[in-house]
Scaffold this active site. Structure first.
Site, short mmCIF file in Angstrom:
data_model
loop_
_atom_site.label_atom_id
_atom_site.label_comp_id
_atom_site.label_asym_id
_atom_site.label_seq_id
_atom_site.Cartn_x
_atom_site.Cartn_y
_atom_site.Cartn_z
N ASP A 127 57.55 49.85 7.47
CA ASP A 127 58.19 48.92 6.63
C ASP A 127 58.80 47.12 6.71
O ASP A 127 60.17 47.33 6.42
CB ASP A 127 59.53 50.57 6.08
CG ASP A 127 58.10 51.11 4.94
OD1 ASP A 127 57.70 51.12 4.65
OD2 ASP A 127 59.34 52.35 5.33
N LYS A 150 55.71 44.26 5.38
CA LYS A 150 53.84 43.46 5.62
C LYS A 150 53.63 42.94 4.31
O LYS A 150 52.74 41.95 4.45
CB LYS A 150 53.19 44.90 5.93
CG LYS A 150 53.82 44.74 7.40
CD LYS A 150 52.62 46.13 8.23
CE LYS A 150 53.47 47.78 7.16
NZ LYS A 150 54.53 48.32 6.97
N GLY A 151 54.51 43.90 3.45
CA GLY A 151 53.49 43.03 1.65
C GLY A 151 54.12 41.83 1.74
O GLY A 151 53.08 40.91 1.04
N GLY A 157 53.53 51.99 1.57
CA GLY A 157 53.75 50.81 -0.11
C GLY A 157 54.85 49.91 0.86
O GLY A 157 55.28 49.33 1.30
N HIS A 158 53.19 49.04 0.01
CA HIS A 158 53.73 47.49 0.48
C HIS A 158 54.52 47.56 -0.84
O HIS A 158 53.99 46.82 -1.71
CB HIS A 158 52.97 46.77 1.17
CG HIS A 158 51.94 47.85 1.94
ND1 HIS A 158 50.85 46.82 3.07
CD2 HIS A 158 52.38 48.63 3.31
CE1 HIS A 158 50.85 47.98 4.22
NE2 HIS A 158 51.66 48.85 4.26
N GLN A 212 51.79 50.67 8.37
CA GLN A 212 52.45 51.42 9.63
C GLN A 212 53.03 50.74 10.32
O GLN A 212 53.17 49.48 9.86
CB GLN A 212 52.40 53.37 9.80
CG GLN A 212 51.71 54.53 8.54
CD GLN A 212 50.77 53.85 7.80
OE1 GLN A 212 49.24 53.31 8.06
NE2 GLN A 212 51.02 54.03 6.87
P1 GDP Z 1 56.24 47.47 4.22
O1 GDP Z 1 55.72 48.25 4.27
O2 GDP Z 1 56.24 46.58 5.57
O3 GDP Z 1 55.08 46.04 3.39
O4 GDP Z 1 57.69 47.11 3.38
P2 GDP Z 1 58.16 47.45 2.06
O5 GDP Z 1 57.56 47.18 1.18
O6 GDP Z 1 57.60 49.81 2.63
O7 GDP Z 1 59.99 47.44 2.76
C1 GDP Z 1 60.08 46.36 2.56
C2 GDP Z 1 60.93 46.01 1.37
O8 GDP Z 1 61.78 44.94 1.87
C3 GDP Z 1 60.64 45.84 0.35
O9 GDP Z 1 61.64 46.29 -0.72
C4 GDP Z 1 60.68 44.32 0.28
O10 GDP Z 1 60.70 43.70 -1.43
C5 GDP Z 1 61.94 43.64 1.31
N1 GDP Z 1 61.48 43.22 1.80
C6 GDP Z 1 61.02 42.50 2.71
N2 GDP Z 1 61.45 40.68 3.35
C7 GDP Z 1 62.42 41.17 3.22
C8 GDP Z 1 63.68 39.79 3.01
O11 GDP Z 1 63.92 38.88 3.95
N3 GDP Z 1 65.35 39.90 2.65
C9 GDP Z 1 65.55 41.22 1.13
N4 GDP Z 1 66.63 41.52 2.16
N5 GDP Z 1 64.56 42.12 1.29
C10 GDP Z 1 63.16 42.06 1.77
P1 IMO Z 2 54.54 51.13 5.33
O1 IMO Z 2 52.69 51.11 5.57
C1 IMO Z 2 57.38 54.23 7.16
C2 IMO Z 2 55.47 57.91 8.46
C3 IMO Z 2 56.22 59.12 7.48
C4 IMO Z 2 56.08 59.81 9.23
C5 IMO Z 2 54.71 59.43 9.68
C6 IMO Z 2 53.60 60.29 9.38
O2 IMO Z 2 54.66 51.32 4.48
O3 IMO Z 2 54.71 50.54 6.68
P2 IMO Z 2 51.96 60.44 7.38
O4 IMO Z 2 51.79 60.44 6.23
O5 IMO Z 2 51.40 59.16 8.21
O6 IMO Z 2 50.92 61.71 8.33
O7 IMO Z 2 53.60 60.41 8.63
O8 IMO Z 2 54.54 58.43 9.44
N1 IMO Z 2 54.71 56.83 8.07
C7 IMO Z 2 55.85 55.70 7.43
N2 IMO Z 2 56.76 55.04 6.68
N3 IMO Z 2 55.98 52.90 6.97
C8 IMO Z 2 54.93 53.48 6.09
O9 IMO Z 2 54.21 52.89 6.00
C9 IMO Z 2 54.67 54.85 7.05
N4 IMO Z 2 53.30 55.98 6.58
C10 IMO Z 2 53.26 57.21 7.53
O10 IMO Z 2 56.73 58.84 7.07
O11 IMO Z 2 57.08 60.47 9.59
MG MG Z 3 56.47 50.91 3.16
#
Ligand code: GDP
Ligand code: IMO
Ligand code: MG
Length: 427
Positions: A13, A16-17, A40-41, A223
Site C-alpha cells: 500500500d 504503487k498504483g 488493491g492499487h 504487496q
Molecule cells: P498500492 O497498493 O501500493 O497501490 O497503494 P494503495 O492504493 O493501496 O494505497 C495508497 C493510497 O494512498 C491510495 O488511496 C492512493 O490514492 C493514495 N495516495 C497515493 N499517493 C499519495 C500521495 O502522495 N498523497 C496522498 N495524500 N495520497 C496518496
Molecule cells: P498491495 O499490492 C498490504 C498482507 C495481508 C496479510 C499478508 C498475507 O495493495 O500493496 P495474503 O492474502 O496475501 O495471504 O495476506 O499480506 N497483504 C497486503 N498488505 N497491501 C497489499 O497489497 C497486501 N496483500 C497482502 O494483509 O498481512
Molecule cells: Mg494496496
C-alpha cells in the site's frame, strides 16, 4: 531499451498504483508479476478513483498493453468483475493480455484460506482471504490449474475433478467445513473461459519481443518487500515474491534486461494484517496519520496500522531489490505534525542493530532508535518541484535519502497525477 521495476519497499500500500499510472504514460507495456487480488492499487484520474486488484495500473491509458504475468494467481471471478466495472466506466481494456502460464484461483482456495486462518488461532496472519496462499501452495505442489487449462476444457475438467476430491477431503475432515461442488465450479468457470479467452496469450514471448524492439517496459509489483516470502517478516508475509527478482520469475524476462528498480515507499510506514512492526505508533499521532492519510485497506477496508518511517527496513529493501531510486509517496500527509521521528536503527537487548534481522523472535523485540526532526506547516499538495517544498520538508527527504542510501527520484504530494514531483525521470 528501458525496463523499470516498481517494487513496494515496505509492507504494501505504498502507492504503487499511483506511481505506476504516472509512469505508464511513457511506458509501452505495464506488467504485473506476482500476487493476485490481495492487491488493491488505487489510481486517481482527475476526481475519478479506480481500485485495481488484478488489472495492471496502466489500463487507464487507452490501448496500453497491460499484461497479467505468469507469476500472478488469477481469480477469474474478480477479474471479470473488474473488467466489467472498467468497461462500464468507459475504460478501453483492449490492451489487456493474460499469461497462459498464470495460475488460477478456484473457490476451494478461498475456502481453505479462511479455514486455515481460523485454525491458526492466535497465530493468524490476517490474510486477505482471497485464496492467495493456497493457490501458490498448489502451484509449488504442482497440482495447480493454469490459465492455459481454461482453453482445454477436457484437461480443466480432469484436473479440477482431482483437486476438488482432494481438497474436499481436507475441508471436511480436517476443518469441518462444507466441501465444494464440482459441477457448480465447472459451470461457473466455463463462463469465465469464454469471457477471458480473447485476452489469453503467451506473454513471455510477447514481452520479450517488446524488449527486443526497444520498447519501454514497466513492471508493477504488488504487496511489498517486507511481505516477500523470503525477504519479509516470515511467516507474516504473503505467498509470492514481490521483490525485484520476482519480476523476472513472474514474467519470463531475464535479469540482464532490467535497467532500474524503483522502490515505492510512503514518507511514513503502514501495515495491514498481523506481525511485528517496530515503528508502529499507537497514540494520537498514529490516528492523525490514519485519518490524514486515509489509511484504510483498498481490498478489505481494514484500518491500516500506522507508524514512523523506518530506515532499517528501507536499507534492507534497498539491498535485496538493488534499488536505484525511491518513489516517496504521501509526503503531504505529514504536513502539520510538529516533530517527525525517523527510525535510524533498532535496540535489541541493549545492543544497537543496524540491519533487519532474519529471526522474527528478535525482530519482535526490537525497539526503534529515533532521530527527531522538525516538521512543516505549509501546504505542499501543489508543489511542482523539489525547490517548491518548504525547507524542513526538503531536509526530511534528504535525511531519509542519506539514511537509506538511495535517492528519492519521484515524490508524491497527493493522490492525483498532477501531484507528483519528478526529480529524475526513470524513462
Ligand atoms: P498500492 O497498493 O501500493 O497501490 O497503494 P494503495 O492504493 O493501496 O494505497 C495508497 C493510497 O494512498 C491510495 O488511496 C492512493 O490514492 C493514495 N495516495 C497515493 N499517493 C499519495 C500521495 O502522495 N498523497 C496522498 N495524500 N495520497 C496518496
Ligand atoms: P498491495 O499490492 C498490504 C498482507 C495481508 C496479510 C499478508 C498475507 O495493495 O500493496 P495474503 O492474502 O496475501 O495471504 O495476506 O499480506 N497483504 C497486503 N498488505 N497491501 C497489499 O497489497 C497486501 N496483500 C497482502 O494483509 O498481512
Ligand atoms: Mg494496496
Amino acid at each position: 531499451m528501458a525496463a523499470v521495476i516498481l517494487v513496494g519497499a515496505q509492507w504494501g500500500d505504498e502507492g504503487k498504483g499511483k506511481v505506476t499510472d504516472y509512469l505508464a504514460e511513457k511506458a509501452d507495456v505495464v506488467i504485473r508479476y506476482q500476487g493476485g487480488s490481495n492487491a488493491g492499487h488505487t489510481v486517481m484520474v482527475g476526481q475519478e478513483e479506480f481500485k485495481l486488484h488484478l488489472v495492471p495500473s496502466g489500463i487507464l491509458y487507452p490501448g496500453k498493453l497491460c499484461i497479467i504475468g505468469n507469476g500472478v494467481v488469477v481469480d477469474p471471478s474478480i477479474l471479470v468483475k473488474e473488467l466489467d466495472n472498467l468497461t462500464s466506466r468507459g475504460v478501453d481494456i483492449s490492451g489487456l493480455r493474460i499469461s497462459n502460464r498464470a495460475q488460477l484461483i478456484l473457490p476451494y482456495h478461498k475456502s481453505l484460506d479462511a479455514a486455515e486462518e481460523e485454525h491458526r488461532g492466535e497465530a493468524q496472519i490476517g490474510t486477505t482471504k482471497r485464496g492467495i496462499g493456497p493457490a501458490y501452495v498448489d502451484k509449488t505442489a504442482r497440482t495447480g490449474i493454469r490459465v492455459s487449462d481454461l482453453l482445454d476444457w477436457d484437461e480443466f475438467k480432469k484436473k479440477l475433478t482431482q483437486n476438488v476430491a482432494n481438497t474436499n477431503e481436507r475441508l471436511t475432515k480436517l476443518y469441518g467445513q462444507q466441501g465444494c461442488d464440482l459441477d457448480a465450479i465447472l459451470t461457473e468457470y466455463e463462463g469465465y473461459a469464454e469471457r477471458l479467452k480473447p485476452f489469453v496469450a503467451d506473454t513471455v514471448r510477447l514481452v520479450n519481443k517488446y524488449i527486443k524492439d526497444g520498447k519501454k517496459i514497466l513492471f508493477e509489483g504488488a504487496q511489498g518487500t517486507l511481505l516477500d516470502l523470503d525477504q519479509g517478516t516470515y511467516p507474516f508475509v504473503t505467498s509470492s515474491y514481490p521483490t525485484a527478482g520476482g519480476a523476472c520469475i513472474g514474467t519470463g524476462v531475464g535479469p540482464t534486461k532490467i535497467d532500474k528498480v524503483i522502490g515505492v515507499a510512503k514518507a511514513y510506514t503502514t501495515r495491514v494484517g498481523a506481525g511485528p512492526f517496530p515503528t508502529e505508533v499507537l497514540d494520537d499521532v498514529g490516528d492523525t496519520l490514519r485519518q490524514q492519510g486515509m489509511e484504510f485497506g483498498t481490498t478489505t477496508g481494514r484500518p491500516r496500522r500506522c507508524g514512523w518511517f523506518d530506515t532499517v527496513i528501507m536499507r534492507h529493501a534497498a539491498e535485496v531489490n538493488g534499488l536505484t531510486g525511491i518513489a516517496l509517496t504521501k509526503l503531504d500527509v505529514l504536513t502539520g505534525i510538529d516533530t517527525l521521528s525517523i527510525c535510524t536503527a533498532y535496540r535489541y537487548k541493549g545492543e544497537i542493530i543496524n540491519d533487519f534481522p532474519a529471526d522474527l523472535k528478535i525482530f519482535k523485540e526490537c525497539e526503534p532508535v529515533y532521530e527527531e526532526v522538525p516538521g512543516w506547516k505549509e501546504d505542499i499538495s501543489n508543489a511542482k518541484s523539489f525547490e517548491d517544498l518548504p525547507e524542513n520538508c526538503r531536509n526530511y527527504v534528504k535525511r531519509l535519502e542519506e539514511l537509506v542510501g538511495v535517492p528519492a527520484q519521484i515524490i508524491a504530494v497527493g493522490p492525483r497525477r498532477d501531484q507528483t514531483i519528478v526529480v529524475e525521470k526513470p524513462f
